[in-house]
Design a protein around this motif. Structure first.
Motif, PDB file in Angstrom:
ATOM      1  N   LEU A  13       0.856  -1.189   0.000  1.00 20.38           N
ATOM      2  CA  LEU A  13       0.000   0.000   0.000  1.00 20.38           C
ATOM      3  C   LEU A  13       0.893   1.239   0.000  1.00 20.38           C
ATOM      4  O   LEU A  13       1.708   1.402   0.900  1.00 20.38           O
ATOM      5  CB  LEU A  13      -0.863   0.035   1.259  1.00 20.38           C
ATOM      6  N   PRO A  14       0.781   2.114  -0.993  1.00 17.57           N
ATOM      7  CA  PRO A  14       1.608   3.326  -1.016  1.00 17.57           C
ATOM      8  C   PRO A  14       1.097   4.361  -0.012  1.00 17.57           C
ATOM      9  O   PRO A  14      -0.056   4.779  -0.077  1.00 17.57           O
ATOM     10  CB  PRO A  14       1.463   3.823  -2.454  1.00 17.57           C
ATOM     11  N   GLU A  15       1.939   4.745   0.912  1.00 11.64           N
ATOM     12  CA  GLU A  15       1.559   5.690   1.969  1.00 11.64           C
ATOM     13  C   GLU A  15       1.102   7.028   1.392  1.00 11.64           C
ATOM     14  O   GLU A  15       0.193   7.666   1.923  1.00 11.64           O
ATOM     15  CB  GLU A  15       2.746   5.903   2.919  1.00 11.64           C
ATOM     16  N   ALA A  16       1.681   7.434   0.261  1.00 10.83           N
ATOM     17  CA  ALA A  16       1.348   8.724  -0.347  1.00 10.83           C
ATOM     18  C   ALA A  16      -0.078   8.745  -0.904  1.00 10.83           C
ATOM     19  O   ALA A  16      -0.673   9.818  -1.037  1.00 10.83           O
ATOM     20  CB  ALA A  16       2.341   9.039  -1.462  1.00 10.83           C
ATOM     21  N   GLU A  17      -0.638   7.584  -1.235  1.00  9.76           N
ATOM     22  CA  GLU A  17      -1.974   7.520  -1.830  1.00  9.76           C
ATOM     23  C   GLU A  17      -3.077   7.260  -0.802  1.00  9.76           C
ATOM     24  O   GLU A  17      -4.239   7.133  -1.171  1.00  9.76           O
ATOM     25  CB  GLU A  17      -2.005   6.445  -2.919  1.00  9.76           C
ATOM     26  N   LEU A  18      -2.715   7.157   0.461  1.00  9.56           N
ATOM     27  CA  LEU A  18      -3.706   6.927   1.512  1.00  9.56           C
ATOM     28  C   LEU A  18      -4.190   8.257   2.076  1.00  9.56           C
ATOM     29  O   LEU A  18      -3.399   9.153   2.351  1.00  9.56           O
ATOM     30  CB  LEU A  18      -3.104   6.078   2.636  1.00  9.56           C
ATOM     31  N   VAL A  19      -5.501   8.371   2.258  1.00 11.97           N
ATOM     32  CA  VAL A  19      -6.090   9.589   2.837  1.00 11.97           C
ATOM     33  C   VAL A  19      -6.737   9.193   4.167  1.00 11.97           C
ATOM     34  O   VAL A  19      -7.638   8.361   4.201  1.00 11.97           O
ATOM     35  CB  VAL A  19      -7.149  10.195   1.885  1.00 11.97           C
ATOM     36  N   TRP A  20      -6.249   9.813   5.242  1.00 12.31           N
ATOM     37  CA  TRP A  20      -6.740   9.505   6.580  1.00 12.31           C
ATOM     38  C   TRP A  20      -7.726  10.571   7.021  1.00 12.31           C
ATOM     39  O   TRP A  20      -7.541  11.752   6.756  1.00 12.31           O
ATOM     40  CB  TRP A  20      -5.582   9.474   7.573  1.00 12.31           C
ATOM     41  N   ARG A  21      -8.774  10.148   7.754  1.00 13.14           N
ATOM     42  CA  ARG A  21      -9.731  11.075   8.342  1.00 13.14           C
ATOM     43  C   ARG A  21     -10.064  10.560   9.738  1.00 13.14           C
ATOM     44  O   ARG A  21     -10.302   9.363   9.914  1.00 13.14           O
ATOM     45  CB  ARG A  21     -10.996  11.135   7.481  1.00 13.14           C
ATOM     46  N   PHE A  22     -10.086  11.432  10.702  1.00 11.45           N
ATOM     47  CA  PHE A  22     -10.322  11.036  12.087  1.00 11.45           C
ATOM     48  C   PHE A  22     -11.568  11.725  12.621  1.00 11.45           C
ATOM     49  O   PHE A  22     -11.845  12.879  12.293  1.00 11.45           O
ATOM     50  CB  PHE A  22      -9.111  11.404  12.952  1.00 11.45           C
ATOM     51  N   SER A  23     -12.314  10.997  13.453  1.00 13.25           N
ATOM     52  CA  SER A  23     -13.506  11.577  14.061  1.00 13.25           C
ATOM     53  C   SER A  23     -13.736  10.918  15.412  1.00 13.25           C
ATOM     54  O   SER A  23     -13.088   9.932  15.750  1.00 13.25           O
ATOM     55  CB  SER A  23     -14.724  11.379  13.156  1.00 13.25           C
ATOM     56  N   ARG A  24     -14.679  11.456  16.147  1.00 12.71           N
ATOM     57  CA  ARG A  24     -14.971  10.902  17.475  1.00 12.71           C
ATOM     58  C   ARG A  24     -15.697   9.578  17.327  1.00 12.71           C
ATOM     59  O   ARG A  24     -16.584   9.426  16.495  1.00 12.71           O
ATOM     60  CB  ARG A  24     -15.808  11.895  18.274  1.00 12.71           C
ATOM     61  N   SER A  25     -15.310   8.650  18.152  1.00  9.48           N
ATOM     62  CA  SER A  25     -15.859   7.300  18.084  1.00  9.48           C
ATOM     63  C   SER A  25     -16.817   7.070  19.231  1.00  9.48           C
ATOM     64  O   SER A  25     -16.663   7.634  20.309  1.00  9.48           O
ATOM     65  CB  SER A  25     -14.711   6.296  18.159  1.00  9.48           C
ATOM     66  N   SER A  26     -17.808   6.220  18.994  1.00 11.29           N
ATOM     67  CA  SER A  26     -18.703   5.837  20.081  1.00 11.29           C
ATOM     68  C   SER A  26     -18.093   4.640  20.800  1.00 11.29           C
ATOM     69  O   SER A  26     -17.101   4.081  20.353  1.00 11.29           O
ATOM     70  CB  SER A  26     -20.064   5.473  19.517  1.00 11.29           C
ATOM     71  N   GLY A  27     -18.690   4.249  21.891  1.00 18.96           N
ATOM     72  CA  GLY A  27     -18.219   3.060  22.581  1.00 18.96           C
ATOM     73  C   GLY A  27     -17.532   3.388  23.885  1.00 18.96           C
ATOM     74  O   GLY A  27     -17.620   4.503  24.397  1.00 18.96           O
TER      75      GLY A  27
END
Length: 141
Positions: A13-27
């Motif tokens: 998996l090429p790190e440059a082509e990965l798009v990360w998004r973070f949000s609040r999680s339930s649980g």
């Protein structure tokens, strides 16, 4: 991240082509949940990638058509309290999905004939069972 994440063979998996998004999680997590963005959404543009061989890319686009939104594959992870562990889980999950989607098709099954002896034994046992049941309903009146 402890990457690189291999898809199959030497393809990763090429790190440059990965798009990360973070949000609040339930649980679980108590007050910690309300303040940290631990849920991870990882996106990979499968239609535009140059990292996969053309045959693999075509196969993956065909097999994952129902999961793609505009040619982009999205994976979500929120089972851990730590964002770091969720990042790891999402990357591993994405690599696994791509590995399964790019795998070559299985060899076609060669139909085999049931051996005559097995078929005869099955019919003999069937007849014996029918005879047993017929014997139970004897009319003695």
């Amino acid at each position: 991240m402890s990457g690189p994440y291999p898809i199959r063979g030497s393809v990763v998996l090429p790190e440059a082509e990965l798009v990360w998004r973070f949000s609040r999680s339930s649980g679980p997590g108590g007050q910690h949940v309300n303040t940290s963005d631990s849920q991870v959404e990882l996106k990979f543009d499968l239609a535009a990638t140059k990292a996969l061989p053309p045959v693999w890319k075509e196969r993956a686009l065909e097999r994952l058509a129902s999961r793609l939104v505009g040619g982009v594959l999205s994976v979500r992870a929120s089972e851990h309290r730590s964002q770091w562990r969720n990042r790891e889980a999402a990357a591993v999950r994405l690599a696994a999905v791509l590995a399964e989607a790019t795998a070559p098709p299985p060899k076609p099954r060669r139909p085999t004939k049931i051996p005559r002896g097995i078929n005869e034994r099955r019919l003999r046992e069937k007849k014996a069972r029918a005879e047993t049941k017929r014997g139970r309903s004897a009319r003695d009146w």
